[in-house]
Structure formats: structure tokens, C-alpha cells
Design an enzyme around this catalytic site. Sequence first.
Site, mmCIF file in Angstrom:
data_model
loop_
_atom_site.group_PDB
_atom_site.id
_atom_site.type_symbol
_atom_site.label_atom_id
_atom_site.label_comp_id
_atom_site.label_asym_id
_atom_site.label_seq_id
_atom_site.Cartn_x
_atom_site.Cartn_y
_atom_site.Cartn_z
ATOM 1 N N THR A 172 56.709 -26.629 -96.719
ATOM 2 C CA THR A 172 56.753 -26.138 -95.344
ATOM 3 C C THR A 172 58.205 -26.193 -94.868
ATOM 4 O OG1 THR A 172 54.590 -27.094 -94.969
ATOM 5 C CG2 THR A 172 55.921 -26.720 -93.013
ATOM 6 N N ARG A 200 41.818 -21.361 -94.795
ATOM 7 C CA ARG A 200 42.245 -22.742 -94.591
ATOM 8 C C ARG A 200 43.436 -22.809 -93.619
ATOM 9 N NH1 ARG A 200 47.314 -25.595 -95.742
ATOM 10 N NH2 ARG A 200 46.822 -27.772 -96.128
ATOM 11 N N VAL A 201 43.406 -23.767 -92.707
ATOM 12 C CA VAL A 201 44.534 -24.001 -91.805
ATOM 13 C C VAL A 201 45.021 -25.424 -92.041
ATOM 14 C CG1 VAL A 201 45.245 -24.197 -89.385
ATOM 15 C CG2 VAL A 201 43.688 -22.362 -90.080
ATOM 16 N N GLY A 202 46.328 -25.587 -92.192
ATOM 17 C CA GLY A 202 46.891 -26.915 -92.432
ATOM 18 C C GLY A 202 47.373 -27.561 -91.150
ATOM 19 N N ASP A 203 48.277 -28.511 -91.299
ATOM 20 C CA ASP A 203 48.782 -29.268 -90.143
ATOM 21 C C ASP A 203 49.832 -28.514 -89.337
ATOM 22 O OD1 ASP A 203 50.418 -29.595 -92.595
ATOM 23 O OD2 ASP A 203 51.754 -30.669 -91.236
ATOM 24 N N THR A 222 56.374 -32.313 -93.015
ATOM 25 C CA THR A 222 56.032 -31.493 -94.179
ATOM 26 C C THR A 222 55.233 -32.337 -95.159
ATOM 27 O OG1 THR A 222 57.009 -30.540 -96.195
ATOM 28 C CG2 THR A 222 58.421 -31.978 -94.930
ATOM 29 N N GLY A 223 54.304 -31.693 -95.845
ATOM 30 C CA GLY A 223 53.502 -32.426 -96.814
ATOM 31 C C GLY A 223 52.117 -31.832 -96.937
ATOM 32 N N GLY A 225 48.772 -30.946 -95.669
ATOM 33 C CA GLY A 225 48.290 -30.754 -94.309
ATOM 34 C C GLY A 225 47.108 -31.618 -93.933
HETATM 35 N N1 GLY Z 1 52.051 -28.854 -94.553
HETATM 36 C C1 GLY Z 1 51.675 -27.570 -94.912
HETATM 37 C C2 GLY Z 1 50.253 -27.388 -95.156
HETATM 38 O O1 GLY Z 1 49.557 -28.315 -95.566
HETATM 39 O O2 GLY Z 1 49.778 -26.308 -94.947
#
Ligand code: GLY
Length: 298
Positions: A172, A200-203, A222-223, A225
Site C-alpha cells: 500500500t 474484498r475491501v481492506g483497511d 501498510t500491511g 488489511g
Molecule cells: N493494506 C492493504 C490491504 O490490505 O488492502
Amino acid sequence: MKRRVPRTVEPIVVTHCGAGSTRAVRDAAGRAGRAGMAALRRGGSALDAVLAATVVLEDDPRTNAGTGSRMRLDGSIQMDAAVMDSRLRAGAVAAISNVRNPVLVARKVMETPHMMLAGEWATRFAHANGFPPYDPATDHARARLERTKDDLARKEVPPWARAWLRERGTDTVGAVARDGKCRFAAASSTGGVSYMLPGRVGDSPIMGAGLYAGPEGAVTVTGVGEEIWRLLLSKSVYDRLTDVGAQAACDVGLGLFPESVPTGIIAVGKDGVGEACNRDMAWWTNARSRGSAKAARP
Ligand code: GLY
């Protein structure tokens, strides 16, 4: 009558190319940071600075955001991005496709009564608001998807939950900034992670998870999600900025994760900047030293 001259603070920009990003993309973090600083020099706000910086990162095909975003298992590209500032104004897009700069669409969402638009409707909103259709796919992203599929075919990938924990360069991108009036802003943008289902939606577009900004500072992370979201990592780091300082707040935040979960954090507070990552992470700042709560506060 004597006019009060408003006190100014040192403008700061911090950028990153994601947990797992190497020195090879450090130039991108630098170019992005300098674009953010140029926005501040032109009289722009912290929000203008993080937008300028994140656009540079999204346009670099080597990062996993905008052009060069990862592909989902069906070969589609769906991106997440968000912005937030110290007045708690926020805008986000989730699983948006077919645009060049998701972070600019997130900024546009900020002007609506909503905080987030998702999926096909986010894309339609973008196109209706003057963002032309754009295919962010690259050959590199296609090759990476093939590798992911090979892993799956060889059954080298454990069940989904464990698969998220494997390091796959969850790169990210993000930026935080403080302008001369001590206003803060944060931005994040991503093409997601490997082994990702469509939808899918991340953080990254979630306030408090992938980013947070308020009157005390700004944080973006970053990492993986799902792991970050569970712990509302950005808000957790933000809440510590004032008490322990930006660097210690990042260190404590990183300590919430086992070494096996790639995680990175950048932050700016009233005392300066913080950065922590349990992998390589290409990042940049103009600030000369890390923040410490004991340092002089503006
Ligand atoms: N941090 C990015 C994701 O997991 O989508």
C-alpha cells in the site's frame, strides 16, 4: 493596535511505498514527498500535500496503488483509497475500478455528504465527476497474478486466513503531512493484497484502520488489511501521539503485531515524525529528526 502574527510550525511531509518495499523504489517515496512539499510551498494545506504526494505514488507502476495495482483472483483490479484531515473531514472509495487516481476520487467524495462510496457506484461517481476511464493494469501485475494462481494450483497456500499472514509485499502507499498552520492530513491508496476475492475491501479506506487524522496529528499504515482493521491500528497510534510522541506511538503500534505479519506505520504529530516497519519499507521525510513528546511543542 498590534496585530497578532500567527505562529507557524515546520511543514512536514512523510511518504511510504508499503511494508516490504525495497530501496529500489525509494526514489518514488522521495519524488512523492517533494511533490507534497512543493504543494505546501505553493500555499497549499496539509491535505493538498498528501494528495500531491499520493498521486505520484499511484502513478508509479512499481507500487501497488493506482497504475500497477494488484489483480484480484479473477484478474480484475479494484482499488481502495482515502483521505482525512485534522478537521475530521474524510472521503474514501472502496473497490473502485477503471480510474487512474483513486485518492483524488476519495477527495471528491469528501465534498459530498458521504464518507465512502464503493464498487461500481464509486466508479460511476468518478466518471460522472470528470475522472476519465483508465485501465491501471500492468504486465507486472498480470505476471504476479499468474504466480499467485500457480501457488494456489500447487496448494502451497494454506487456508485463506493463514494465507493473509504470508508475506507477499503488501505495498500500500501513503502520506501524512503537517502544514505551517499545524494542520494535519493523511492519505492511503492500495490495490490490495494477494489472494484477494473480488469485492474484498481492506483497511486502507477505513478511517481509524488504514489512516487517521485529527488535531493532534496524522497516521497512515501498510500491511495486511484484515489484521490492521481488527486492531484499528491508525486510531490506536493517533491516540498515543500526544502522550508518548510520534516515534514511540509508531513503535507501540508495531508491537501489537507478530513478526510474521508485515506491518508499517508513518505518523506526524506536533512533536515531529514517526516511522516503524517490521520489513524493509521505502519511505521519505523532510523532517530531520524523529518526534519525541519531550521535544518542544508548537
Ligand atoms: N493494506 C492493504 C490491504 O490490505 O488492502
